[in-house]
Scaffold this motif. Sequence first.
Motif, PDB file in Angstrom:
ATOM      1  N   GLU A  56      25.803  46.734  40.208  1.00 59.71           N
ATOM      2  CA  GLU A  56      27.238  46.448  40.324  1.00 59.71           C
ATOM      3  C   GLU A  56      27.712  45.631  39.125  1.00 59.71           C
ATOM      4  OE1 GLU A  56      28.534  44.758  44.030  1.00 59.71           O
ATOM      5  OE2 GLU A  56      27.337  46.190  45.184  1.00 59.71           O
ATOM      6  N   TYR A  57      26.907  44.672  38.729  1.00 58.83           N
ATOM      7  CA  TYR A  57      27.229  43.823  37.579  1.00 58.83           C
ATOM      8  C   TYR A  57      27.341  44.676  36.316  1.00 58.83           C
ATOM      9  CZ  TYR A  57      26.293  40.432  33.827  1.00 58.83           C
ATOM     10  OH  TYR A  57      26.326  39.695  32.676  1.00 58.83           O
ATOM     11  N   VAL A  58      26.395  45.574  36.104  1.00 55.13           N
ATOM     12  CA  VAL A  58      26.410  46.436  34.925  1.00 55.13           C
ATOM     13  C   VAL A  58      27.622  47.366  34.971  1.00 55.13           C
ATOM     14  CG1 VAL A  58      25.179  48.308  33.744  1.00 55.13           C
ATOM     15  CG2 VAL A  58      23.924  46.292  34.529  1.00 55.13           C
ATOM     16  N   LYS A  59      27.891  47.963  36.137  1.00 54.62           N
ATOM     17  CA  LYS A  59      29.029  48.876  36.276  1.00 54.62           C
ATOM     18  C   LYS A  59      30.360  48.173  36.052  1.00 54.62           C
ATOM     19  CE  LYS A  59      26.711  52.084  39.375  1.00 54.62           C
ATOM     20  NZ  LYS A  59      26.565  52.529  40.761  1.00 54.62           N
ATOM     21  N   SER A  60      30.403  46.870  36.297  1.00 52.90           N
ATOM     22  CA  SER A  60      31.648  46.109  36.118  1.00 52.90           C
ATOM     23  C   SER A  60      31.879  45.752  34.652  1.00 52.90           C
ATOM     24  CB  SER A  60      31.613  44.830  36.955  1.00 52.90           C
ATOM     25  OG  SER A  60      30.755  43.875  36.357  1.00 52.90           O
ATOM     26  N   GLY A  61      31.018  46.222  33.788  1.00 53.79           N
ATOM     27  CA  GLY A  61      31.141  45.875  32.377  1.00 53.79           C
ATOM     28  C   GLY A  61      30.465  44.562  32.057  1.00 53.79           C
ATOM     29  N   LYS A  62      29.547  44.173  32.921  1.00 52.64           N
ATOM     30  CA  LYS A  62      28.793  42.920  32.753  1.00 52.64           C
ATOM     31  C   LYS A  62      29.722  41.720  32.713  1.00 52.64           C
ATOM     32  CE  LYS A  62      24.751  44.970  30.604  1.00 52.64           C
ATOM     33  NZ  LYS A  62      23.809  44.944  29.500  1.00 52.64           N
ATOM     34  N   LYS A  63      30.663  41.734  33.626  1.00 57.67           N
ATOM     35  CA  LYS A  63      31.597  40.619  33.727  1.00 57.67           C
ATOM     36  C   LYS A  63      31.250  39.808  34.970  1.00 57.67           C
ATOM     37  CE  LYS A  63      35.349  43.037  31.479  1.00 57.67           C
ATOM     38  NZ  LYS A  63      36.693  43.584  31.616  1.00 57.67           N
ATOM     39  N   SER A  64      31.147  38.535  34.792  1.00 59.50           N
ATOM     40  CA  SER A  64      30.882  37.657  35.925  1.00 59.50           C
ATOM     41  C   SER A  64      32.116  36.802  36.176  1.00 59.50           C
ATOM     42  CB  SER A  64      29.659  36.786  35.675  1.00 59.50           C
ATOM     43  OG  SER A  64      29.872  35.978  34.545  1.00 59.50           O
ATOM     44  N   ASN A  65      32.152  36.205  37.321  1.00 60.77           N
ATOM     45  CA  ASN A  65      33.261  35.332  37.688  1.00 60.77           C
ATOM     46  C   ASN A  65      32.846  33.880  37.525  1.00 60.77           C
ATOM     47  OD1 ASN A  65      34.835  37.536  38.463  1.00 60.77           O
ATOM     48  ND2 ASN A  65      33.946  37.546  40.510  1.00 60.77           N
ATOM     49  N   PRO A  66      33.802  33.019  37.220  1.00 62.24           N
ATOM     50  CA  PRO A  66      33.475  31.585  37.114  1.00 62.24           C
ATOM     51  C   PRO A  66      32.995  31.049  38.466  1.00 62.24           C
ATOM     52  CG  PRO A  66      35.692  32.040  36.279  1.00 62.24           C
ATOM     53  CD  PRO A  66      35.194  33.291  36.931  1.00 62.24           C
ATOM     54  N   ILE A  67      32.151  30.048  38.411  1.00 61.40           N
ATOM     55  CA  ILE A  67      31.614  29.457  39.636  1.00 61.40           C
ATOM     56  C   ILE A  67      32.735  28.885  40.494  1.00 61.40           C
ATOM     57  CG2 ILE A  67      31.154  27.171  38.660  1.00 61.40           C
ATOM     58  CD1 ILE A  67      28.891  29.049  41.142  1.00 61.40           C
ATOM     59  N   SER A  68      33.806  28.469  39.863  1.00 64.14           N
ATOM     60  CA  SER A  68      34.935  27.909  40.631  1.00 64.14           C
ATOM     61  C   SER A  68      35.531  28.955  41.572  1.00 64.14           C
ATOM     62  CB  SER A  68      36.006  27.363  39.697  1.00 64.14           C
ATOM     63  OG  SER A  68      36.482  28.388  38.838  1.00 64.14           O
ATOM     64  N   GLU A  69      35.499  30.226  41.177  1.00 63.49           N
ATOM     65  CA  GLU A  69      35.993  31.290  42.062  1.00 63.49           C
ATOM     66  C   GLU A  69      35.085  31.453  43.274  1.00 63.49           C
ATOM     67  OE1 GLU A  69      37.084  35.044  40.337  1.00 63.49           O
ATOM     68  OE2 GLU A  69      38.029  34.056  38.613  1.00 63.49           O
ATOM     69  N   LEU A  70      33.784  31.327  43.053  1.00 64.98           N
ATOM     70  CA  LEU A  70      32.844  31.414  44.167  1.00 64.98           C
ATOM     71  C   LEU A  70      33.072  30.257  45.130  1.00 64.98           C
ATOM     72  CD1 LEU A  70      30.410  32.640  45.646  1.00 64.98           C
ATOM     73  CD2 LEU A  70      28.945  31.276  44.143  1.00 64.98           C
ATOM     74  N   TRP A  71      33.228  29.063  44.596  1.00 67.03           N
ATOM     75  CA  TRP A  71      33.472  27.892  45.450  1.00 67.03           C
ATOM     76  C   TRP A  71      34.747  28.088  46.269  1.00 67.03           C
ATOM     77  CZ3 TRP A  71      32.500  23.993  40.949  1.00 67.03           C
ATOM     78  CH2 TRP A  71      31.111  23.859  40.743  1.00 67.03           C
ATOM     79  N   LYS A  72      35.772  28.618  45.631  1.00 67.75           N
ATOM     80  CA  LYS A  72      37.038  28.852  46.318  1.00 67.75           C
ATOM     81  C   LYS A  72      36.834  29.886  47.432  1.00 67.75           C
ATOM     82  CE  LYS A  72      41.859  29.903  45.372  1.00 67.75           C
ATOM     83  NZ  LYS A  72      42.843  30.273  44.333  1.00 67.75           N
ATOM     84  N   GLU A  73      36.126  30.956  47.119  1.00 69.93           N
ATOM     85  CA  GLU A  73      35.848  32.006  48.104  1.00 69.93           C
ATOM     86  C   GLU A  73      35.069  31.452  49.298  1.00 69.93           C
ATOM     87  OE1 GLU A  73      33.064  35.971  48.259  1.00 69.93           O
ATOM     88  OE2 GLU A  73      34.183  35.610  46.408  1.00 69.93           O
ATOM     89  N   LEU A  74      34.149  30.547  49.020  1.00 71.17           N
ATOM     90  CA  LEU A  74      33.316  29.949  50.076  1.00 71.17           C
ATOM     91  C   LEU A  74      33.968  28.716  50.695  1.00 71.17           C
ATOM     92  CD1 LEU A  74      29.824  30.225  48.352  1.00 71.17           C
ATOM     93  CD2 LEU A  74      30.765  31.713  50.142  1.00 71.17           C
ATOM     94  N   GLU A  75      35.157  28.384  50.224  1.00 68.50           N
ATOM     95  CA  GLU A  75      35.904  27.216  50.710  1.00 68.50           C
ATOM     96  C   GLU A  75      35.112  25.921  50.566  1.00 68.50           C
ATOM     97  OE1 GLU A  75      37.265  28.188  54.651  1.00 68.50           O
ATOM     98  OE2 GLU A  75      38.529  29.816  53.931  1.00 68.50           O
ATOM     99  N   LEU A  76      34.510  25.754  49.409  1.00 66.77           N
ATOM    100  CA  LEU A  76      33.746  24.524  49.117  1.00 66.77           C
ATOM    101  C   LEU A  76      34.544  23.590  48.242  1.00 66.77           C
ATOM    102  CD1 LEU A  76      30.224  26.022  48.422  1.00 66.77           C
ATOM    103  CD2 LEU A  76      31.028  24.917  50.495  1.00 66.77           C
TER     104      LEU A  76
END
Length: 74
Positions: free
Chosen positions: A54-74
């Motif tokens: 999935e990472y490769v298919k996305s063009g090897k684009k990752s999201n900032p950790i802050s987005e993960l924290w927001k998604e997880l409500e941390l």
Amino acid sequence: MNELKIDLTTEERKVAESYARLHSMSLGEAFKKALFEQIEDEYDIAAANEAYDEYVKSGKKSNPISELWKELEL
């Protein structure tokens, strides 16, 4: 409970029994533990490969950790 028969050489049985004794478990418990650990490892590898694909298919684009924290409500 169902039974499963496994044919082992004498040497294989000695190794398996030694492992079971070392970990203070029955031979059946040792085989069950080893089998399910192997299944779990293979599942983890498959999940990691899928995530990497999935990472490769996305063009090897990752999201900032802050987005993960927001998604997880941390």
